[in-house]
Write an enzyme that holds these catalytic residues in place. Structure first.
Site, PDB file in Angstrom:
ATOM      1  N   ASP A  70       0.896  25.379  65.029  1.00 49.20           N
ATOM      2  CA  ASP A  70      -0.132  26.089  64.270  1.00 49.20           C
ATOM      3  C   ASP A  70       0.107  25.827  62.787  1.00 49.20           C
ATOM      4  O   ASP A  70       0.832  26.547  62.113  1.00 49.20           O
ATOM      5  CB  ASP A  70      -0.076  27.580  64.575  1.00 49.20           C
ATOM      6  CG  ASP A  70      -1.316  28.309  64.089  1.00 49.20           C
ATOM      7  OD1 ASP A  70      -2.174  27.677  63.442  1.00 49.20           O
ATOM      8  OD2 ASP A  70      -1.432  29.518  64.365  1.00 49.20           O
ATOM      9  N   ALA A  71      -0.477  24.744  62.299  1.00 47.86           N
ATOM     10  CA  ALA A  71      -0.300  24.353  60.901  1.00 47.86           C
ATOM     11  C   ALA A  71      -1.622  24.281  60.153  1.00 47.86           C
ATOM     12  O   ALA A  71      -1.628  24.199  58.926  1.00 47.86           O
ATOM     13  CB  ALA A  71       0.420  23.009  60.812  1.00 47.86           C
ATOM     14  N   LYS A  72      -2.734  24.264  60.882  1.00 47.35           N
ATOM     15  CA  LYS A  72      -4.086  24.292  60.297  1.00 47.35           C
ATOM     16  C   LYS A  72      -4.257  23.277  59.175  1.00 47.35           C
ATOM     17  O   LYS A  72      -4.798  23.578  58.117  1.00 47.35           O
ATOM     18  CB  LYS A  72      -4.426  25.703  59.817  1.00 47.35           C
ATOM     19  CG  LYS A  72      -4.423  26.750  60.932  1.00 47.35           C
ATOM     20  CD  LYS A  72      -4.846  28.112  60.416  1.00 47.35           C
ATOM     21  CE  LYS A  72      -4.862  29.146  61.538  1.00 47.35           C
ATOM     22  NZ  LYS A  72      -3.504  29.495  62.022  1.00 47.35           N
ATOM     23  N   ARG A  73      -3.821  22.059  59.415  1.00 46.78           N
ATOM     24  CA  ARG A  73      -3.931  21.021  58.412  1.00 46.78           C
ATOM     25  C   ARG A  73      -5.377  20.538  58.300  1.00 46.78           C
ATOM     26  O   ARG A  73      -6.112  20.500  59.273  1.00 46.78           O
ATOM     27  CB  ARG A  73      -3.018  19.847  58.749  1.00 46.78           C
ATOM     28  CG  ARG A  73      -1.524  20.199  58.770  1.00 46.78           C
ATOM     29  CD  ARG A  73      -1.060  20.727  57.413  1.00 46.78           C
ATOM     30  NE  ARG A  73       0.398  20.701  57.289  1.00 46.78           N
ATOM     31  CZ  ARG A  73       1.171  21.759  57.239  1.00 46.78           C
ATOM     32  NH1 ARG A  73       0.632  22.963  57.314  1.00 46.78           N
ATOM     33  NH2 ARG A  73       2.475  21.648  57.112  1.00 46.78           N
ATOM     34  N   THR A  92      -3.195  22.545  65.366  1.00 46.15           N
ATOM     35  CA  THR A  92      -4.397  23.205  64.857  1.00 46.15           C
ATOM     36  C   THR A  92      -4.808  22.543  63.549  1.00 46.15           C
ATOM     37  O   THR A  92      -3.970  22.205  62.712  1.00 46.15           O
ATOM     38  CB  THR A  92      -4.177  24.710  64.624  1.00 46.15           C
ATOM     39  OG1 THR A  92      -3.141  24.909  63.659  1.00 46.15           O
ATOM     40  CG2 THR A  92      -3.824  25.422  65.925  1.00 46.15           C
TER      41      THR A  92
END
Length: 281
Positions: A97-100, A127
């Site tokens: 879960d890093a939402k890059r 993510t």
């Protein structure tokens, strides 16, 4: 090619064998304190190791939140690397879960960090944020395909601010969130038994029947437990797509630590409730 089966196929099998529950690893400062741990690298390592050892052999997915490791610098990232490797060795799939989200070579570099088979932080899925345009994710899509990995694209998130962007209506009359779902459905066309490109869709959003959630891919659903949604809510939110939902529980499980038996018991309770909710009667 990495030699790995596509993420979607591996996820479908894991969900069928272990149930669809995803447990988050979110070692934020207040939770470390609740566990009686210091807010330092030693506390971080103890927390993460305890969660992985307690549940990685019984859940389909573990989802570490990269930010809570990154805040400790390189030593925190080293703990994250170890946690990812140990979770995968125990049979759990890891969603980072890093939402890059970025463009061009920068997005490619983010993808290399998490989706290349030889990267220290290689994860089964990542993510990502598409709000520089869905096409900006192309480097991540390509590398995920090459390495048997997947993506979870922010589409309909449960945070109140998300509506400013996700509910904005385009000139074709479709809102942005629905557009992201359509892009993902196109990515997953023809994939069996499940595509590798999923959406993040909040379990707290209520009836989503106006959206086409049948993207032939997984739907990562945060919000179960502390955020107010329950397993029983899932069919009402996701309708016919509920079989492809990966419900995420973080604090609802983690608050039972540091006792490993209590963590396992909480995990198994949520897993059983979710299985009952999503299994056709």
């Amino acid at each position: 090619m990495s030699g790995l089966e596509p993420f979607g196929a591996r996820l479908r099998r894991a969900m069928d064998e272990r149930g669809p529950l995803c447990v988050g690893i979110d070692p934020h400062a207040s939770l470390l304190a609740e566990w009686g741990l210091n807010d330092d690298v030693a506390g971080l390592e103890r927390f993460s190791r305890t969660v992985v050892e307690a549940v990685a052999d019984r859940v389909a997915v573990l989802k570490p939140q990269s930010a809570f490791f990154e805040r400790f610098g390189s030593r925190g990232v080293a703990v994250l690397e170890k946690s990812v490797a140990e979770a995968r060795a125990a049979g759990a799939l890891v969603v980072m879960d890093a939402k890059r989200g970025d463009i061009g070579s920068t997005m490619a570099a983010y993808a290399e960090s998490f989706l290349h088979k030889d990267a220290p932080l290689f994860s089964d899925a990542l993510t990502v944020s598409p709000y520089l345009g869905y096409g900006s994710l192309s480097p991540a899509v390509a590398l995920a395909r090459e390495n048997g990995a997947g993506l979870f694209v922010l589409a309909l998130t449960s945070n109140p601010e998300g509506g400013e962007v996700q509910h904005a209506v385009r000139s074709d009359g479709r809102n942005v969130g629905a557009t992201m779902l359509a892009h993902l459905a196109a990515e997953n066309t023809g994939e069996e038994p499940l595509g590798s490109f999923g959406a993040v869709v909040g379990a707290t959003l209520g009836d989503l029947s106006t959206y086409d959630l049948d993207i032939n891919g997984p739907l990562l659903a945060p919000g179960i437990g502390a955020q107010g949604a329950t397993p029983a809510d899932l069919p009402g939110v996701f309708g016919a797509a509920v079989r492809n939902v990966v419900p995420n529980v973080s604090r609802g499980v983690l608050r039972h630590g540091p006792d490993a038996v209590a963590l396992r018991d909480a995990t198994e309770r949520f897993a059983a409730e979710i299985r009952r909710a999503v299994t056709p009667s």
